[in-house]
Design a protein around this motif. Sequence first.
Motif, short mmCIF file in Angstrom:
data_model
loop_
_atom_site.label_atom_id
_atom_site.label_comp_id
_atom_site.label_asym_id
_atom_site.label_seq_id
_atom_site.Cartn_x
_atom_site.Cartn_y
_atom_site.Cartn_z
N ASP A 172 -19.70 3.22 1.44
CA ASP A 172 -18.32 3.71 1.62
C ASP A 172 -17.52 3.69 0.33
OD1 ASP A 172 -18.74 3.94 4.53
OD2 ASP A 172 -18.76 1.75 4.45
N VAL A 173 -18.18 3.97 -0.80
CA VAL A 173 -17.53 3.99 -2.11
C VAL A 173 -16.95 5.39 -2.34
CG1 VAL A 173 -17.86 3.70 -4.59
CG2 VAL A 173 -19.20 2.31 -2.98
N PRO A 174 -15.64 5.52 -2.56
CA PRO A 174 -15.06 6.84 -2.81
C PRO A 174 -15.74 7.52 -4.01
CG PRO A 174 -13.33 5.26 -2.35
CD PRO A 174 -14.61 4.48 -2.51
N GLN A 175 -16.09 8.80 -3.83
CA GLN A 175 -16.75 9.55 -4.90
C GLN A 175 -15.79 9.80 -6.06
OE1 GLN A 175 -18.59 13.04 -3.19
NE2 GLN A 175 -19.88 11.82 -1.85
N GLN A 176 -14.51 9.93 -5.77
CA GLN A 176 -13.47 10.00 -6.80
C GLN A 176 -12.83 8.62 -6.84
OE1 GLN A 176 -10.06 12.49 -5.81
NE2 GLN A 176 -8.79 11.27 -7.18
N PRO A 177 -12.95 7.89 -7.96
CA PRO A 177 -12.38 6.53 -8.00
C PRO A 177 -10.89 6.52 -7.68
CG PRO A 177 -13.78 6.91 -9.90
CD PRO A 177 -13.62 8.24 -9.21
N ILE A 178 -10.49 5.57 -6.85
CA ILE A 178 -9.08 5.35 -6.52
C ILE A 178 -8.67 4.12 -7.32
CG2 ILE A 178 -7.42 4.88 -4.70
CD1 ILE A 178 -9.58 6.04 -2.72
N VAL A 179 -7.94 4.35 -8.41
CA VAL A 179 -7.67 3.33 -9.41
C VAL A 179 -6.25 2.79 -9.30
CG1 VAL A 179 -7.68 2.80 -11.89
CG2 VAL A 179 -9.27 4.52 -10.97
N ILE A 180 -6.11 1.46 -9.31
CA ILE A 180 -4.79 0.84 -9.42
C ILE A 180 -4.40 0.89 -10.88
CG2 ILE A 180 -3.47 -1.30 -9.19
CD1 ILE A 180 -5.32 -2.07 -6.84
N LYS A 181 -3.43 1.73 -11.19
CA LYS A 181 -2.98 1.88 -12.59
C LYS A 181 -2.01 0.78 -12.98
CE LYS A 181 -3.77 6.76 -13.04
NZ LYS A 181 -3.63 7.54 -14.22
N THR A 182 -1.01 0.57 -12.12
CA THR A 182 -0.07 -0.54 -12.35
C THR A 182 0.23 -1.19 -11.00
OG1 THR A 182 1.92 0.84 -12.11
CG2 THR A 182 1.04 0.56 -14.35
N ILE A 183 0.59 -2.46 -11.08
CA ILE A 183 0.98 -3.20 -9.89
C ILE A 183 1.99 -4.25 -10.35
CG2 ILE A 183 -1.02 -4.72 -10.08
CD1 ILE A 183 -1.02 -4.88 -6.98
N LYS A 184 3.15 -4.27 -9.69
CA LYS A 184 4.21 -5.17 -10.15
C LYS A 184 5.14 -5.53 -9.01
CE LYS A 184 7.09 -1.29 -11.49
NZ LYS A 184 7.76 -0.57 -12.54
N THR A 185 5.77 -6.70 -9.15
CA THR A 185 6.78 -7.07 -8.17
C THR A 185 8.04 -6.26 -8.47
OG1 THR A 185 7.51 -8.92 -9.54
CG2 THR A 185 5.90 -9.41 -7.83
N ILE A 186 8.78 -5.94 -7.42
CA ILE A 186 10.00 -5.16 -7.57
C ILE A 186 11.12 -5.86 -6.83
CG2 ILE A 186 8.88 -2.94 -7.92
CD1 ILE A 186 9.34 -2.32 -4.96
N ASN A 187 12.36 -5.52 -7.19
CA ASN A 187 13.52 -6.06 -6.46
C ASN A 187 13.56 -5.42 -5.10
OD1 ASN A 187 14.27 -7.53 -8.70
ND2 ASN A 187 15.63 -5.95 -9.47
N ASN A 188 13.98 -6.19 -4.11
CA ASN A 188 14.05 -5.63 -2.76
C ASN A 188 15.42 -5.85 -2.19
OD1 ASN A 188 13.61 -8.37 -2.77
ND2 ASN A 188 12.22 -8.37 -1.05
#
Length: 188
Positions: A172-188
């Motif tokens: 079940d590996v996506p043929q087109q990679p699904i990449v996390i480019k950035t991940i950050k906490t944000i104000n809510n």
Amino acid sequence: MRKLLTALTVMAAVTLPLSAFATTQVEVTTNVGNFTIQLDEQKAPISSKNFLRYVEDGSYEGTIFHRVIPGFMAQGGGFDEDLTRRPSYDAIKNEATNGLKNDRATVAMARTQDPHSATRQFYINYQNNSFLNANGNQAGYAVFGKVVKGFSVIEKMATIPTTTIRSMGMKDVPQQPIVIKTIKTINN
């Protein structure tokens, strides 16, 4: 009586820390779109803290969603585009009995058969997956957050064709990679 209620209300407001009302949100930018996860640090403090550790050290960036099963879940955070496993901190205690359920759009810790083996990998549920919840016979998988914005991006991931990489024992590996480019906490 009114004065007493007012005094108790003021005392409660003064003694409760601001963090009691705050929740952390994490914005995830991928190559197929962005989504936001809201953590439940009150019910899942161990899993939330663990997840934030990887967010803050930047090691989720460049990882992929390596397992996507439409109608079930999308799992990521542990491998880069070359399917090289990323280093992990120590495994954490399973807190699947926290009352949070593996329902649609919730985020939970992936693990091996050992209930206390979760490290960095997480998954997002496409539907209510009650069989993943803790019950008398199984330890369950710890939910620690929910996608509160951009669930359509998670649904889009399920439309990408997948493959099996036999040499690595991965399905079940996506043929087109699904990449996390950035991940950050944000104000809510």
